[in-house]
Design a protein around this motif. Structure first.
Motif, PDB file in Angstrom:
ATOM      1  N   ARG A 160      29.366   3.957   4.966  1.00 29.98           N
ATOM      2  CA  ARG A 160      29.578   2.967   3.903  1.00 29.98           C
ATOM      3  C   ARG A 160      30.157   1.675   4.477  1.00 29.98           C
ATOM      4  NH1 ARG A 160      29.101   5.082  -1.184  1.00 29.98           N
ATOM      5  NH2 ARG A 160      29.202   7.342  -1.311  1.00 29.98           N
ATOM      6  N   GLN A 161      31.129   1.798   5.375  1.00 26.88           N
ATOM      7  CA  GLN A 161      31.732   0.609   5.976  1.00 26.88           C
ATOM      8  C   GLN A 161      30.720  -0.134   6.834  1.00 26.88           C
ATOM      9  OE1 GLN A 161      34.979  -0.531   5.254  1.00 26.88           O
ATOM     10  NE2 GLN A 161      34.021  -2.341   6.158  1.00 26.88           N
TER      11      GLN A 161
ATOM     12  N   ARG B 234      28.861  15.488  13.757  1.00 31.09           N
ATOM     13  CA  ARG B 234      29.037  14.805  12.472  1.00 31.09           C
ATOM     14  C   ARG B 234      27.667  14.487  11.892  1.00 31.09           C
ATOM     15  NH1 ARG B 234      33.037  11.847  15.740  1.00 31.09           N
ATOM     16  NH2 ARG B 234      35.051  12.709  15.166  1.00 31.09           N
ATOM     17  N   THR B 235      27.494  14.760  10.608  1.00 32.42           N
ATOM     18  CA  THR B 235      26.193  14.547   9.985  1.00 32.42           C
ATOM     19  C   THR B 235      26.339  13.851   8.641  1.00 32.42           C
ATOM     20  OG1 THR B 235      26.277  16.765   9.032  1.00 32.42           O
ATOM     21  CG2 THR B 235      25.086  16.524  11.094  1.00 32.42           C
TER      22      THR B 235
ATOM     23  N   PRO C 236      23.647  20.729   7.038  1.00 35.16           N
ATOM     24  CA  PRO C 236      24.864  21.537   7.015  1.00 35.16           C
ATOM     25  C   PRO C 236      24.841  22.665   8.056  1.00 35.16           C
ATOM     26  CG  PRO C 236      24.061  21.209   4.782  1.00 35.16           C
ATOM     27  CD  PRO C 236      23.010  20.675   5.712  1.00 35.16           C
ATOM     28  N   ILE C 237      23.688  23.254   8.280  1.00 40.28           N
ATOM     29  CA  ILE C 237      23.570  24.327   9.275  1.00 40.28           C
ATOM     30  C   ILE C 237      23.801  23.765  10.672  1.00 40.28           C
ATOM     31  CG2 ILE C 237      21.990  26.014  10.298  1.00 40.28           C
ATOM     32  CD1 ILE C 237      20.608  26.061   7.475  1.00 40.28           C
ATOM     33  N   SER C 238      23.149  22.651  10.972  1.00 43.57           N
ATOM     34  CA  SER C 238      23.312  22.009  12.282  1.00 43.57           C
ATOM     35  C   SER C 238      24.757  21.597  12.516  1.00 43.57           C
ATOM     36  CB  SER C 238      22.413  20.781  12.394  1.00 43.57           C
ATOM     37  OG  SER C 238      21.071  21.139  12.267  1.00 43.57           O
ATOM     38  N   ALA C 239      25.367  20.986  11.508  1.00 45.69           N
ATOM     39  CA  ALA C 239      26.739  20.511  11.646  1.00 45.69           C
ATOM     40  C   ALA C 239      27.694  21.670  11.918  1.00 45.69           C
ATOM     41  CB  ALA C 239      27.159  19.751  10.391  1.00 45.69           C
TER      42      ALA C 239
ATOM     43  N   GLU D 122      34.254  11.925   5.812  1.00 43.48           N
ATOM     44  CA  GLU D 122      34.356  11.139   7.042  1.00 43.48           C
ATOM     45  C   GLU D 122      33.057  10.388   7.346  1.00 43.48           C
ATOM     46  OE1 GLU D 122      35.198  11.673  11.823  1.00 43.48           O
ATOM     47  OE2 GLU D 122      34.901  13.448  10.570  1.00 43.48           O
ATOM     48  N   THR D 123      31.934  11.096   7.300  1.00 42.60           N
ATOM     49  CA  THR D 123      30.665  10.453   7.649  1.00 42.60           C
ATOM     50  C   THR D 123      30.250   9.446   6.582  1.00 42.60           C
ATOM     51  OG1 THR D 123      29.393  12.310   6.715  1.00 42.60           O
ATOM     52  CG2 THR D 123      29.879  12.368   9.088  1.00 42.60           C
TER      53      THR D 123
END
Length: 111
Positions: A36-37, A72-73, A63-66, A30-31
């Motif tokens: 990219r867009q 979203r990260t 990854p820990i924060s997310a 997703e991120t």
């Protein structure tokens, strides 16, 4: 024997998204798609870094924060020589590209 000459980010050729199948980096589909867009719309060069699957890679706080915060990260940055050394060298074009991407991201979020 650990170096993969055909797969490496190149300085002054774009921002780098870090991806790892074992989720050692914070990037997810997703991120990545959103960023990219955004870069495509603004014609900002983009690269991808994927760590070899036969080598362990470092992890980031992302990854820990997310996981714990539910935010979203995306692990993104500029390619450098000598990561974690006293003299990290980076390309000026990549720094400017990251600046442009962050400006575009925050302008889009504000509106």
């Amino acid at each position: 024997d650990k170096h993969d000459n055909n797969h490496r980010p190149k300085m002054n050729e774009g921002i780098v998204i870090k991806v790892n199948a074992n989720q050692r980096y914070a990037s997810n589909s997703e991120t990545q798609a959103y960023f990219r867009q955004l870069c495509k719309d603004k014609e900002i060069p983009l690269q991808e870094f994927v760590c070899r699957n036969d080598m362990p890679c470092g992890s980031t706080i992302g990854p820990i924060s997310a996981t714990q915060l539910g935010i979203r990260t995306l692990d993104v940055g500029v390619p450098t020589l000598g990561m974690h050394s006293c003299r990290e060298l980076a390309g000026y074009k990549d720094a400017y590209s990251l600046y442009r991407a962050l400006c575009a991201y925050f302008q889009k979020k504000i509106r």
